[in-house]
Each structure stands twice: as C-alpha cells, then as structure tokens.
Design a protein around this motif. Structure first.
Motif, PDB file in Angstrom:
ATOM      1  N   TRP A  72      41.490  44.409   6.817  1.00 16.68           N
ATOM      2  CA  TRP A  72      42.496  45.489   6.508  1.00 16.68           C
ATOM      3  C   TRP A  72      43.603  45.855   7.360  1.00 16.68           C
ATOM      4  CZ3 TRP A  72      41.160  46.254   2.046  1.00 16.68           C
ATOM      5  CH2 TRP A  72      39.722  45.970   1.508  1.00 16.68           C
ATOM      6  N   ARG A 130      39.823  50.117  -1.918  1.00 15.81           N
ATOM      7  CA  ARG A 130      40.576  50.031  -0.506  1.00 15.81           C
ATOM      8  C   ARG A 130      41.748  49.258  -0.659  1.00 15.81           C
ATOM      9  NH1 ARG A 130      37.657  49.265   5.424  1.00 15.81           N
ATOM     10  NH2 ARG A 130      39.578  50.086   6.597  1.00 15.81           N
ATOM     11  N   THR A 131      41.622  48.137  -1.396  1.00 18.34           N
ATOM     12  CA  THR A 131      42.894  47.312  -1.397  1.00 18.34           C
ATOM     13  C   THR A 131      44.066  47.685  -2.096  1.00 18.34           C
ATOM     14  OG1 THR A 131      41.905  46.641  -3.769  1.00 18.34           O
ATOM     15  CG2 THR A 131      41.263  45.119  -1.804  1.00 18.34           C
ATOM     16  N   VAL A 168      45.592  50.284   0.575  1.00 17.87           N
ATOM     17  CA  VAL A 168      46.528  49.337   1.548  1.00 17.87           C
ATOM     18  C   VAL A 168      47.573  48.814   1.357  1.00 17.87           C
ATOM     19  CG1 VAL A 168      46.187  47.270   2.973  1.00 17.87           C
ATOM     20  CG2 VAL A 168      44.235  48.951   3.088  1.00 17.87           C
TER      21      VAL A 168
END
Length: 402
Positions: free
Chosen positions: A34, A366-367, A370
């Motif tokens: 991440w 979450r991808t 980010v």
C-alpha cells in the motif's frame, strides 16, 4: 538476446520465493503493498533490510568483496520482480543504491572499509544533499560553501527537498569548494555526519500531510576533509557517476508489470475490463512496458559486462517515470467514484502523515482509496533525479549532437 529463463534461473526464482514466504511478515507486506510514493515506511524498510542483510541479499549489484551479491542482469531482474510481486517494502536507495556505488567507484579503500559494511547493515542511514533553493535540475548553480581550515572543511549553506533527513544519520553532499570558469568545477562530494554541531533539520510537510521531505541548514559545520570522495573540487565527476545509477541503475519494468497485473484484477472486479476503450488503453500500456523491459535488459546486460548506465540511465528514467504516471491515471479511472475522496489513512506513506486518522476505515475498496494518493505523489516522478526535460536535453546533446 535470449531472455528466456533456464533451469538455474527458475531454481533461483524458487529460492527467492521460499525466502520471501519464510521472512516477509504480514505487516511488511502491508507496508510494501500500500505504498503511495517511491519510499516505503521507514521502520518497515529498515526491518526488511536487516532480514535481507542476514541472507546476504541486501545489495544485489555490489561486488562480492564488498558484501554484495554481484548478480548478473537476469538474477537482479528475477529478484526485483519477485519482491514486487510479494509486496516487499523497497529499501531506501540513498545508501545501497547511490552512496554505496559512488564509494565503490571513487572512494578510497579506507572509506570503503568503513562505510560500506555500515551501509549494508543499516547502521548508517543516508540522505542526499544535492538540491538547494536556487539549484535543482541545474545543479551546478549550488551555493553551499565549504572553506578549507586545516584538516577540515567548514560548511555553510542549505539543502532542500532532502528525503528522510529527519531520520538519517549521514548525508552525502555536494559543496562549493572553489570558483572556476566552469561552474561544474570547484564542487566537492562530501560525506557528513548529521549529528555535527551547526546542522539543523526543518521539516517540509506536504498539503497531503506527509512528512518525507526536509530542508537542512549548515552553519559553520566542521567536516574532516578526509570525508571527501574523489578529489577536492572534482566532485562533479562523482556526482555524474552517482546520477547514472539514480536515474537508471535499476529496472522500472518489474514494478510496472506488477502494477499492470493489479490493474487488470481491479478491472475484472468492477467489470471495467469489458470496456473496449479501457481494455485498449491497458493493452497499449502493456506494449510500452514490454518495450521498456526489453530496453532495460539490453542496458543492464551492457552494465553486467563492466559498462555504466550512461545515456541509457536518462532514457530509462524518462520512460519509466512517465509510464508510471500513466498507470496512476489508469488506476484512478479504474477506481471510479471511490477515487474522488481524499483518504490518506488508506495508504502507507514513506513518512508520518499529520492529517491521516487511523480510526477511519477507507470508504470503498482500499485499491480505489489508494489510487488518488499514488496519482498525486507520482506527479513528482518526472521532476526528481533531474527533470525529464533535462534528461531529453542530455540525450539530444550527447547522442544527437544538438
């Protein structure tokens, strides 16, 4: 050029995978997976370096006599790709990737014996003192002074945009020791401990809340002249050598290939992969990454024979950073509406973030959260290590005679 993997290559790949499976903990994978910049979380990076050093794999390109692996182009590529695939946090490039090669190429045996082992262990954590407020891409305009006083060089001036100066205990600096007709002359490459009297580090906190960059002030800092690498007044030679490694000493394509594969996964998850226009853009990006990969194989093969990155470093820097920026654009598109929110808590920055709240879970995948963090951070890719416009000028002058 044969780029197929033979049985020895595949056996090495399996050895690397076994090491990763045994040593790469979940928290270290998180730090690598991440990342939002080219730097991993400092503590995670140092923890991973210690594990690599114990295995003897901290410096793949260094000669064995200095504690490196002295791997050829194929092994270095396989190693880099497997690390990216696994989500391992990258090591800081300042010591192993930059100061180390400069010392190996231009340092005295005494300097190598002292500094190189400490770079490998992480006992010495380095930052780079090049840029100044009035000297960035045109580095020869640097004004930080170092006057000779007996066995010392007394340094005064400032360096800016210094990554990780807040945690580094050494800095390699370019300082002005003389005045000549050519501004590139009269510059010295100097190694300075960060705990000397007269050094002040001032943080530069970005609007994103990240503290990775700093400004350093030097006020009559006394440094042994023996800490100069190469000849006094001839540090430009060392700096050019180092910049070749910074701009193109490592391959960009392993990380780009991994990021492309993740983009396909995101596209599959949200159905975007079925969009003909998006699929076509992914295909074009794949062609560009494959082309860069082939070029990198050729350049690294030449380096493996004893050559230096030379102009190929500038070419790889241009293509690699601009392709990276293009992939952040595709990732932002794939994120859809979830990519419109600013959610710094979703990423793992290369330093502390003063506005991120760990109490808030990111909205959406979450991808997706980010994607904008990486997009904005990667805008600097075509500027740092010498802007891509400067790199094109270097190529035009040296290769095309323009």
């Amino acid at each position: 050029m044969d780029i197929g993997w033979n049985s020895e290559d595949l056996a090495f790949r399996d050895e690397v995978r076994a090491f990763i499976d045994a040593e790469l903990t979940d928290d270290l994978r998180e730090a690598g997976r991440w990342m939002t910049s080219v730097y991993a979380d400092h503590e995670a990076s140092m923890a991973w370096q210690k594990k690599l050093h114990r295995r003897g794999w901290a410096a793949p390109a260094w000669p064995e006599r200095y504690g490196g692996c002295e791997w050829g182009v194929v092994r270095r590529y396989i190693f880099a790709r497997e690390m990216k695939l696994a989500g391992a946090p990258p090591l800081s490039p300042m010591g192993i990737g930059m100061c180390g090669p400069a010392l190996i190429g231009h340092g005295t045996e005494k300097q190598k014996d002292y500094f190189l082992p400490r770079i490998l262990t992480g006992e010495h954590f380095w930052c780079q003192g090049y840029s100044e407020p009035q000297a960035g891409s045109d580095l020869a305009k640097l004004a930080m002074r170092a006057r000779r006083d007996g066995e010392d060089l007394v340094c005064s001036g400032t360096k800016i945009w210094t990554t990780h100066a807040n945690v580094a205990n050494w800095i390699f600096c370019l300082v002005r020791t003389g005045e000549f007709d050519r501004p590139q002359m009269g510059i010295t490459f100097l190694l300075i401990p960060m705990d000397l009297p007269g050094i002040t580090v001032q943080p530069i906190v970005m609007t994103s809340g990240e503290h990775i960059q700093n400004q350093i002030f030097f006020d009559e800092v006394r440094v042994p002249a023996a800490n100069a690498v190469g000849a006094i007044d001839d540090g430009w030679t060392v700096a050019k050598y180092l910049l070749e490694f910074e701009r193109g000493g490592n391959a960009y394509s392993p990380e780009l290939q991994v990021r492309l594969n993740r983009l396909r996964e995101i596209g599959n998850d949200n159905g975007l992969i079925d969009d003909a226009l998006f699929a076509a853009r992914l295909a074009r990006a794949q062609i560009r990454v494959d082309t860069l990969e082939t070029y990198e194989f050729m350049a690294m093969s030449e380096a493996a024979k004893g050559g230096r990155p030379g102009l190929s470093g500038s070419v790889m820097k241009i293509l690699g950073t601009e392709l990276s920026q293009h992939l952040t654009e595709l990732a932002l598109e794939a994120a859809g509406p979830y990519g419109m929110a600013f959610q710094p808590q979703a990423g793992m920055a290369g330093g502390p973030n003063h506005i991120a709240s760990s109490d808030n879970e990111p909205a959406g995948p979450r991808t997706a959260a980010v994607a904008p963090l990486k997009y904005f951070n990667d805008r600097a890719g075509s500027i740092y290590a010498g802007s891509n416009e400067i790199q094109r000028n270097i190529i035009a002058k040296a290769q095309l005679g323009l």
